[in-house]
Design an enzyme around this catalytic site. Structure first.
Site, PDB file in Angstrom:
ATOM      1  N   ARG A  27     -11.776 115.618 -13.794  1.00 18.20           N
ATOM      2  CA  ARG A  27     -11.619 114.925 -15.091  1.00 18.20           C
ATOM      3  C   ARG A  27     -11.727 113.401 -14.938  1.00 18.20           C
ATOM      4  NH1 ARG A  27     -12.339 119.325 -15.493  1.00 18.20           N
ATOM      5  NH2 ARG A  27     -11.074 120.956 -16.439  1.00 18.20           N
ATOM      6  N   SER A  84      -5.618 120.780 -23.006  1.00 19.14           N
ATOM      7  CA  SER A  84      -4.619 120.366 -22.007  1.00 19.14           C
ATOM      8  C   SER A  84      -4.351 118.873 -22.141  1.00 19.14           C
ATOM      9  CB  SER A  84      -5.128 120.664 -20.602  1.00 19.14           C
ATOM     10  OG  SER A  84      -5.175 122.060 -20.419  1.00 19.14           O
ATOM     11  N   GLU A 129      -4.492 113.657 -19.492  1.00 20.56           N
ATOM     12  CA  GLU A 129      -5.944 113.901 -19.532  1.00 20.56           C
ATOM     13  C   GLU A 129      -6.485 113.352 -20.857  1.00 20.56           C
ATOM     14  OE1 GLU A 129      -7.245 117.916 -18.560  1.00 20.56           O
ATOM     15  OE2 GLU A 129      -8.872 117.762 -20.024  1.00 20.56           O
TER      16      GLU A 129
HETATM   17  C1  LIG Z   1      -8.651 123.809 -27.900  1.00 16.57           C
HETATM   18  C2  LIG Z   1      -9.188 122.871 -26.850  1.00 16.57           C
HETATM   19  C3  LIG Z   1      -9.545 123.362 -25.607  1.00 16.57           C
HETATM   20  C4  LIG Z   1     -10.051 122.503 -24.630  1.00 16.57           C
HETATM   21  N1  LIG Z   1     -10.407 123.021 -23.419  1.00 16.57           N
HETATM   22  C5  LIG Z   1     -10.936 122.211 -22.479  1.00 16.57           C
HETATM   23  C6  LIG Z   1     -11.349 122.735 -21.203  1.00 16.57           C
HETATM   24  O1  LIG Z   1     -11.278 123.917 -20.940  1.00 16.57           O
HETATM   25  N2  LIG Z   1     -11.854 121.875 -20.293  1.00 16.57           N
HETATM   26  C7  LIG Z   1     -11.981 120.538 -20.540  1.00 16.57           C
HETATM   27  O2  LIG Z   1     -12.462 119.815 -19.678  1.00 16.57           O
HETATM   28  N3  LIG Z   1     -11.592 120.017 -21.736  1.00 16.57           N
HETATM   29  C8  LIG Z   1     -11.083 120.820 -22.698  1.00 16.57           C
HETATM   30  N4  LIG Z   1     -10.689 120.285 -23.892  1.00 16.57           N
HETATM   31  C9  LIG Z   1     -10.755 118.814 -24.097  1.00 16.57           C
HETATM   32  C10 LIG Z   1     -12.072 118.297 -24.693  1.00 16.57           C
HETATM   33  O3  LIG Z   1     -12.742 119.293 -25.447  1.00 16.57           O
HETATM   34  C11 LIG Z   1     -13.015 117.755 -23.615  1.00 16.57           C
HETATM   35  O4  LIG Z   1     -12.424 116.688 -22.894  1.00 16.57           O
HETATM   36  C12 LIG Z   1     -14.346 117.278 -24.191  1.00 16.57           C
HETATM   37  O5  LIG Z   1     -15.240 116.985 -23.153  1.00 16.57           O
HETATM   38  C13 LIG Z   1     -14.199 116.050 -25.099  1.00 16.57           C
HETATM   39  O6  LIG Z   1     -15.437 115.892 -25.790  1.00 16.57           O
HETATM   40  P1  LIG Z   1     -15.469 115.136 -27.186  1.00 16.57           P
HETATM   41  O7  LIG Z   1     -16.875 115.048 -27.623  1.00 16.57           O
HETATM   42  O8  LIG Z   1     -14.528 115.764 -28.148  1.00 16.57           O
HETATM   43  O9  LIG Z   1     -14.945 113.700 -26.721  1.00 16.57           O
HETATM   44  P2  LIG Z   1     -13.944 112.740 -27.500  1.00 16.57           P
HETATM   45  O10 LIG Z   1     -12.594 113.370 -27.577  1.00 16.57           O
HETATM   46  O11 LIG Z   1     -14.550 112.285 -28.759  1.00 16.57           O
HETATM   47  O12 LIG Z   1     -13.859 111.533 -26.459  1.00 16.57           O
HETATM   48  C14 LIG Z   1     -13.236 111.723 -25.187  1.00 16.57           C
HETATM   49  C15 LIG Z   1     -13.527 110.512 -24.311  1.00 16.57           C
HETATM   50  O13 LIG Z   1     -14.918 110.446 -24.044  1.00 16.57           O
HETATM   51  C16 LIG Z   1     -15.461 109.200 -24.485  1.00 16.57           C
HETATM   52  N5  LIG Z   1     -16.806 109.453 -24.997  1.00 16.57           N
HETATM   53  C17 LIG Z   1     -17.153 110.329 -25.982  1.00 16.57           C
HETATM   54  N6  LIG Z   1     -18.485 110.314 -26.145  1.00 16.57           N
HETATM   55  C18 LIG Z   1     -18.987 109.417 -25.252  1.00 16.57           C
HETATM   56  C19 LIG Z   1     -20.300 108.962 -24.940  1.00 16.57           C
HETATM   57  N7  LIG Z   1     -21.377 109.420 -25.584  1.00 16.57           N
HETATM   58  N8  LIG Z   1     -20.434 108.032 -23.964  1.00 16.57           N
HETATM   59  C20 LIG Z   1     -19.361 107.569 -23.290  1.00 16.57           C
HETATM   60  N9  LIG Z   1     -18.082 107.946 -23.547  1.00 16.57           N
HETATM   61  C21 LIG Z   1     -17.910 108.874 -24.521  1.00 16.57           C
HETATM   62  C22 LIG Z   1     -14.505 108.718 -25.559  1.00 16.57           C
HETATM   63  O14 LIG Z   1     -14.569 107.320 -25.728  1.00 16.57           O
HETATM   64  C23 LIG Z   1     -13.174 109.182 -24.995  1.00 16.57           C
HETATM   65  O15 LIG Z   1     -12.715 108.290 -24.010  1.00 16.57           O
HETATM   66  C24 LIG Z   1     -10.188 121.128 -24.900  1.00 16.57           C
HETATM   67  C25 LIG Z   1      -9.847 120.637 -26.167  1.00 16.57           C
HETATM   68  C26 LIG Z   1      -9.356 121.496 -27.133  1.00 16.57           C
HETATM   69  C27 LIG Z   1      -9.031 120.960 -28.498  1.00 16.57           C
END
Ligand SMILES: Cc1cc2nc3c(=O)[nH]c(=O)nc-3n(C[C@H](O)[C@H](O)[C@H](O)COP(=O)(O)OP(=O)(O)OC[C@H]3O[C@@H](n4cnc5c(N)ncnc54)[C@H](O)[C@@H]3O)c2cc1C
Length: 301
Positions: free
Chosen positions: A175, A223, A293
């Protein structure tokens, strides 16, 4: 600089730039105050043009699906760039390589790779975010992670210039992704293997397994804490007696102790207070400092 002045600076972006947008609409916890500016680009060129216009002193936050973000109740000073619904191209380049833009949902990559007979990309089905977020977080599930599949990424810098970077330009951990400062992902080329037998049944089975152990469907960010070396944050939290611990409308999930649930009316401050309480209790009981995280951003109300 005021939000109005920022809008005035960039009239050519029309209604793609909005003022005072509630971040609660753009996060899976459904909390967060307003962003001064919220920009949804038409495409990567439009986004580069916006970045060129944006004065360097304006703080910038890129968001995908907000599934790993706790935005505080006072909101975001500066500009938010939303890639979801904007950078959505996904294509196959050759037998084993695909190219996706940053706003493509991970679940779509999983489904499309199954159709193309490529894998292992099924793990992406369990990540409710965009590829951009997965690249920023090195998101992973079921023993697989994003970055082992990355060949190259396309990024924009603060002045809107586009660069292509190799996976080797980044330091990747659990992560954790460290690369050139002040650059954001607009897309990537990912490598998989040919997996002719792969089908959506594999995805369904993984998602079923997840539903049995996680509070899927409730408002959460997945998480909240990373697992400390050799242990599980959920185990530490549960054994500290914190399941169900509640402040306002936010509580530690009874189903999975590393999830914090917004039951409907929680404020970001409630969720953050639960996070701090969990950290201090686990430190007292187990002597272990849990690290978040989820990314906590913005200003308090
Ligand atoms: C029900 C649930 C289950 C989940 N299960 C998992 C799992 O199994 N494994 C896991 O790893 N995560 C999990 N997550 C967490 C999450 O889905 C991941 O971390 C995911 O990768 C975040 O993507 P996002 O587009 O929503 O990013 P955001 O939440 O919008 O952003 C997260 C971070 O990434 C940065 N960011 C976003 N887009 C960009 C870009 N284009 N360039 C640079 N930085 C950027 C943001 O500034 C921020 O710091 C879960 C979340 C939920 C709600």
């Amino acid at each position: 600089m005021s939000a109005q002045r920022l809008v005035d600076l960039a009239p050519e972006f029309g209604t793609r730039v909005l003022r005072d947008v509630s971040m609660a609409k753009h996060t899976s916890w459904h909390v967060g105050g307003p962003a001064d500016l919220f920009f949804t680009p038409r495409d990567a060129m439009d986004l580069a043009a916006f970045m060129r216009q944006l004065p360097p002193e304006v703080p910038l936050l890129w968001v995908g699906l907000g599934s790993n973000l706790l935005v505080r109740d006072g909101g975001i000073r500066g500009a938010v760039i939303s890639t979801h619904g904007a950078l959505g191209a996904l294509e196959r380049l050759n037998a084993t390589r695909i190219q996706a833009e940053a706003g493509v949902p991970c679940a779509r990559i999983a489904r499309q790779c199954v159709k193309w007979g490529l894998g292992p990309a099924e793990f992406f089905a369990g990540i409710p975010g965009t590829l951009g977020g997965a690249l920023a977080m090195n998101a992973g599930a079921w023993g697989a992670e994003t970055w082992p599949h990355v060949v190259e990424v396309d990024v924009l810098d603060r002045r809107g210039a586009r660069h292509t970077r190799q996976a080797a330009d980044y330091e990747i951990g659990y992560r954790s992704v460290k690369g050139p400062a002040d650059e954001w992902f607009i897309g990537a080329r990912l490598e998989f293997e040919r997996k002719p037998g792969v089908n959506t049944e594999a995805i369904r089975a993984l998602l079923d397994k997840r539903r049995q152990t996680q509070p899927i469907g409730e408002w959460s960010c997945g998480s909240v804490f990373t697992n400390p070396p050799g242990d599980h944050a959920a185990r530490l939290i549960e054994s500290a007696g914190l399941k169900g611990f509640r402040i306002g409308d936010a509580s530690v999930s009874e189903k999975h102790a590393n999830f914090i649930i917004n039951h409907g009316a929680a404020r970001a401050a409630d969720i953050e207070a639960v996070i701090r309480h969990v950290q201090s209790t686990v430190a007292q009981v187990h002597g272990i400092a849990l690290t978040t995280e989820v990314r906590i951003v913005g200003v308090p109300a």
